[in-house]
Design an enzyme around this catalytic site. Structure first.
Site, mmCIF file in Angstrom:
data_model
loop_
_atom_site.group_PDB
_atom_site.id
_atom_site.type_symbol
_atom_site.label_atom_id
_atom_site.label_comp_id
_atom_site.label_asym_id
_atom_site.label_seq_id
_atom_site.Cartn_x
_atom_site.Cartn_y
_atom_site.Cartn_z
ATOM 1 N N CYS A 1 0.826 -1.219 0.000
ATOM 2 C CA CYS A 1 0.000 0.000 0.000
ATOM 3 C C CYS A 1 0.855 1.261 0.000
ATOM 4 C CB CYS A 1 -0.911 0.023 1.221
ATOM 5 S SG CYS A 1 -1.907 -1.453 1.369
ATOM 6 N N HIS B 1 -9.118 2.602 -3.076
ATOM 7 C CA HIS B 1 -7.772 2.173 -2.690
ATOM 8 C C HIS B 1 -7.174 1.217 -3.716
ATOM 9 C CE1 HIS B 1 -4.329 1.139 -0.446
ATOM 10 N NE2 HIS B 1 -4.801 0.083 0.178
#
Ligand SMILES: [Zn+2]
Lengths: 379, 145
Positions: A80, A323
């Site tokens: 991430c 995301h």
């Protein structure tokens, strides 16, 4: 290190683009950032491309679409934190004097995996026992609820706030307000999380042009400066760990505050890694926006909403903007730069002068998270 | 399957009748009871799970295979409703804290409404999913004491 500025930003609306290639998702953000910067495309000395699941040579695939090749192109994978780690590499390259103008791009296409939870590394022993990312965060939530008396409904209010903000952001994947009753009534994913407690998966791209202060001031009178840039990794243990405390983020925040010479009270706007509702509350505490155990009070006071003292995730955050793993860090940085330049539109944080971006993640047994990258920007 | 002086593994049971999702983590003893396979560094005594090839505390490679404790305390848990193919949802997943600073992730064998934080748990074995052909897959689990 010499001063480093951001002179161009690019971002495509996050969403689902199953019919586009990774390069097709990425190049519009890169082009926008370069055009906005005002520098000639050929002046880009290096490219750092963050992608977690894009595959080999993601950066080259994007850049060749624009005919911009030949310079150093480095592909960065850090789950991430991939494109925020790419930004940190770019910051180092410019700050050290090695390069004057560097492009950062984050690009990801998650629709290629179909729906559902993301594929994790099967060599990880916890994955062999059924670990999925929602369950990891859900266990943090369950323990936090046990220790501090937080309820699932209170936790759900994080999602309500995120979607209030995201509804105002034309680049958000989910541009829709949601009520607390809708949050609680949606289908269960990993108790205490329902669907609205979890960020959506999708596709996206974001880009920034980073330059030395000399170059930047030729383009803009008052460019946004990058006053802190740091990347840290989780501390390994196969033993006990306090899952109600985001140790990795707290450690990174301390470093970043020291580097920038600011403290939590100086932050006007923050984009933090709210992959799941509990994450936003735990990160309030890790960044020192409130004391441990008091995150819900801060949320319910309105301080972290638009119009509050420290607006958190005005873009809608991961919960609403979306995301696409490797693109998230660059998108957060773009958001903060535009906020400090006063051009965020309907979700503008009035008078924002100092902002931070925080991307952390990567499920890996024995670590809090794989990586955490924090940047502080000022104008 | 790992063998050592401190762990008796029933090879026949482990290889023929049972199909563990991660056979390097768990073995059945002579009576068919499950045992978690850990490691203890002979140099610094640090306990590892899964059994480490190199000590994460002192870098020694002199690691003794040991059997971990059978009982611990539930640190936290979640009822998982959405998981990759092969898992039977919903399932309860939790972290169980064993003595010697070892935390183990495991399926929990108990109804969702009977699980609470800090409850004592005991090692067990259960079917946790199925392989692509549909054959049941076993793993170690924990059951409330
Ligand atoms: Zn050792």
């Amino acid at each position: 290190m010499r001063e480093v500025c951001v002179i161009g930003t690019g971002l495509i609306p996050f969403g689902k683009y199953p019919d586009k290639t990774l390069a097709e998702i990425g190049w519009p953000a890169v082009k926008e950032a370069i055009v906005e910067s005002g520098v000639p495309p050929k002046s880009i000395d290096a490219v750092y491309c963050g992608s977690a699941l894009g595959g080999m040579l993601s950066g080259q695939r994007v850049m060749k679409s624009l005919g911009l090749t030949g310079m150093s192109i480095i592909n960065v994978e850090n789950a991430c934190s991939s494109s925020s780690s790419a930004l940190a590499e770019a910051w180092t390259a410019v700050g050290s004097g090695r390069h004057d103008v560097v492009l950062v791009v984050g690009v990801e296409k998650l629709t290629k995996f179909g729906g559902g939870t993301l594929p994790l590394e099967n060599e990880d022993w916890e994955v062999t026992q059924g670990m999925v990312m929602p369950a990891l965060y859900a266990m943090r939530a369950r323990r936090y609820m046990h220790e501090y008396g937080l309820t699932a409904r209170q936790l759900g209010e994080v999602s309500v706030k995120a979607h209030e903000h995201g509804a105002l952001n034309p680049n958000a994947q989910i541009r829709k307000r949601v009520s607390i009753d809708e949050v609680m009534a949606s289908r269960p994913v990993a108790d205490p999380f329902t669907l609205w407690h979890c960020c959506p998966t999708g596709d996206g791209a974001a880009a920034l042009v980073i330059a030395s202060a000399d170059v930047a001031r030729k383009q803009k009178a008052d460019p946004v400066r990058v006053t802190a840039s740091e990347v840290t990794s989780g501390l390994y243990t196969n033993g006990y760990r306090d899952m109600t405390w985001a140790e990795l983020t707290a450690r990174g925040a301390k470093e970043a505050y020291e580097m920038a010479g600011v403290g939590p009270q100086d932050i006007d706007v923050a984009e933090i890694h709210d992959a799941f509702t509990i994450a936003e509350l735990m990160y309030y505490e890790a960044f020192g926006f409130c004391e441990r155990g008091h995150a819900y009070e801060l949320l319910s006071s309105g301080a972290t909403s638009l119009g509050g003292d420290i607006c958190v995730n005005p873009s809608g955050g991961l919960l609403s903007r979306g995301h696409p793993v490797g693109a998230t860090g660059a998108a957060q940085a773009v958001e903060i730069v535009r906020q400090l330049e006063g051009r965020a539109g309907a979700h503008q944080v009035e008078g924002a002068r100092v902002g931070l971006a925080h991307a952390t993640g990567g499920g890996i047994a024995g670590l809090d998270h794989g990586a955490c990258s924090i940047h502080i920007f000022a104008r | 399957m790992t063998k050592s002086s401190t762990l008796v593994v029933n090879e026949a049971a482990a290889n023929a009748d049972t199909r563990f999702v991660a056979p390097d983590l768990v073995a059945l003893d002579a009576k068919g009871a499950p045992r978690l396979i850990g490691g203890r560094c002979r140099k610094c005594n640090a306990v590892s799970f899964p059994r480490a090839a190199v000590c994460a505390n002192c870098l020694s490679e002199d690691i003794e295979t040991i059997e971990l404790a059978h009982e611990g305390t539930l640190y936290s848990y979640s009822i998982v409703h959405q998981a990759p193919k092969g898992w039977t949802v919903p399932y309860a997943l939790g972290y169980v804290d064993l003595p010697d600073n070892v935390r183990v992730l495991a399926h929990l064998d108990a109804p969702a409404d009977k699980i609470t934080v800090n409850m004592p748990m005991r090692l067990s074995v259960g079917v946790v999913g199925a392989d692509p052909a549909g054959a049941p897959l076993l793993s170690y689990t924990f059951t409330p004491v």
